[in-house]
Design an enzyme around this catalytic site. Sequence first.
Site, PDB file in Angstrom:
ATOM      1  N   ASN A  49      -1.891   9.909   8.424  1.00 47.97           N
ATOM      2  CA  ASN A  49      -0.895  10.386   7.458  1.00 47.97           C
ATOM      3  C   ASN A  49      -1.598  11.006   6.255  1.00 47.97           C
ATOM      4  OD1 ASN A  49      -1.637   7.668   6.882  1.00 47.97           O
ATOM      5  ND2 ASN A  49       0.231   7.302   5.719  1.00 47.97           N
ATOM      6  N   ALA A  53       1.422  14.268  -3.951  1.00 47.78           N
ATOM      7  CA  ALA A  53       2.078  13.877  -5.200  1.00 47.78           C
ATOM      8  C   ALA A  53       3.526  14.356  -5.211  1.00 47.78           C
ATOM      9  CB  ALA A  53       1.318  14.448  -6.391  1.00 47.78           C
ATOM     10  N   TYR A  55       6.132  13.996  -3.110  1.00 44.50           N
ATOM     11  CA  TYR A  55       6.215  13.044  -1.998  1.00 44.50           C
ATOM     12  C   TYR A  55       6.673  13.626  -0.660  1.00 44.50           C
ATOM     13  CZ  TYR A  55       5.794   9.203  -5.425  1.00 44.50           C
ATOM     14  OH  TYR A  55       5.376   8.340  -6.397  1.00 44.50           O
ATOM     15  N   GLU A  62       1.391  11.022  13.336  1.00 46.86           N
ATOM     16  CA  GLU A  62       1.719  11.539  14.669  1.00 46.86           C
ATOM     17  C   GLU A  62       1.852  13.061  14.640  1.00 46.86           C
ATOM     18  OE1 GLU A  62       3.156   9.135  12.930  1.00 46.86           O
ATOM     19  OE2 GLU A  62       4.209   7.694  14.197  1.00 46.86           O
ATOM     20  N   CYS A  94       8.513   7.468  13.225  1.00 46.42           N
ATOM     21  CA  CYS A  94       9.764   7.778  12.525  1.00 46.42           C
ATOM     22  C   CYS A  94      10.567   8.779  13.356  1.00 46.42           C
ATOM     23  CB  CYS A  94       9.471   8.326  11.133  1.00 46.42           C
ATOM     24  SG  CYS A  94       8.925  10.056  11.126  1.00 46.42           S
ATOM     25  N   CYS A  97       9.046  12.316  13.764  1.00 45.25           N
ATOM     26  CA  CYS A  97       7.912  12.354  14.703  1.00 45.25           C
ATOM     27  C   CYS A  97       8.388  12.214  16.148  1.00 45.25           C
ATOM     28  CB  CYS A  97       6.901  11.268  14.362  1.00 45.25           C
ATOM     29  SG  CYS A  97       6.011  11.643  12.836  1.00 45.25           S
TER      30      CYS A  97
HETATM   31  N1  THU Z   1       4.165   7.229   8.422  1.00 43.97           N
HETATM   32  C1  THU Z   1       3.484   7.747   9.476  1.00 43.97           C
HETATM   33  O1  THU Z   1       2.400   8.328   9.320  1.00 43.97           O
HETATM   34  N2  THU Z   1       4.031   7.614  10.705  1.00 43.97           N
HETATM   35  C2  THU Z   1       5.199   6.978  10.958  1.00 43.97           C
HETATM   36  O2  THU Z   1       5.650   6.995  12.095  1.00 43.97           O
HETATM   37  C3  THU Z   1       5.906   6.280   9.892  1.00 43.97           C
HETATM   38  C4  THU Z   1       5.440   6.558   8.515  1.00 43.97           C
HETATM   39  C5  THU Z   1       3.587   7.391   7.077  1.00 43.97           C
HETATM   40  C6  THU Z   1       4.318   8.345   6.181  1.00 43.97           C
HETATM   41  C7  THU Z   1       3.894   7.862   4.817  1.00 43.97           C
HETATM   42  O3  THU Z   1       2.638   8.455   4.503  1.00 43.97           O
HETATM   43  C8  THU Z   1       3.666   6.382   5.008  1.00 43.97           C
HETATM   44  O4  THU Z   1       3.577   6.158   6.396  1.00 43.97           O
HETATM   45  C9  THU Z   1       4.769   5.515   4.438  1.00 43.97           C
HETATM   46  O5  THU Z   1       6.006   5.918   4.899  1.00 43.97           O
END
Ligand code: THU
Length: 145
Positions: A49, A53, A55, A62, A94, A97
């Site tokens: 991930n 800043a 957001y 993924e 999520c 993704c």
């Molecule tokens: N995040 C992912 O990288 N993959 C997911 O499937 C869920 C969430 C990241 C996004 C963000 O940088 C952090 O987790 C918190 O949500």
Amino acid sequence: MEDSNISDKIREMMAKSVEAKSHAYSPYSHFRVGAALLTDDGQIIEGCNVENASYSLGVCAERCAIFKAVSDGHSNFKAIAVNSDIKDEFTSPCGACRQVIYEFGKDIDVYLVKPDMTYKMVPIKTLLPLGFHGECLNMKKILTD
Ligand code: THU
């Protein structure tokens, strides 16, 4: 959870999803995520991930892995692994993704990997039932102007 049932490549992919997490750029959430994608020809592409800043501009691990892979010329995938620092629960992709994984194959296997390397495999079509796909764009439509 029985490790002897999976191939060395799947095991390697899961290990790389854990390694990829070390590159996570997550100064805002402090929630590190790693992903690793297995291509049809046996290559493994990692992603993490990358937050911002501003957001909403951050990207999940993924999608990072998939966009890296596609931009390097890979678009046929067997499986993807996802890993976070959550100790006792599986981390699941999520919704955004899931849709991006589905774009590249309804039969992609998604491996949810805990830090201790225990895992659960769920096919993407189970994680995203009735997903939207490219064929929808060519289906018969009502008349519009
Ligand atoms: N995040 C992912 O990288 N993959 C997911 O499937 C869920 C969430 C990241 C996004 C963000 O940088 C952090 O987790 C918190 O949500």
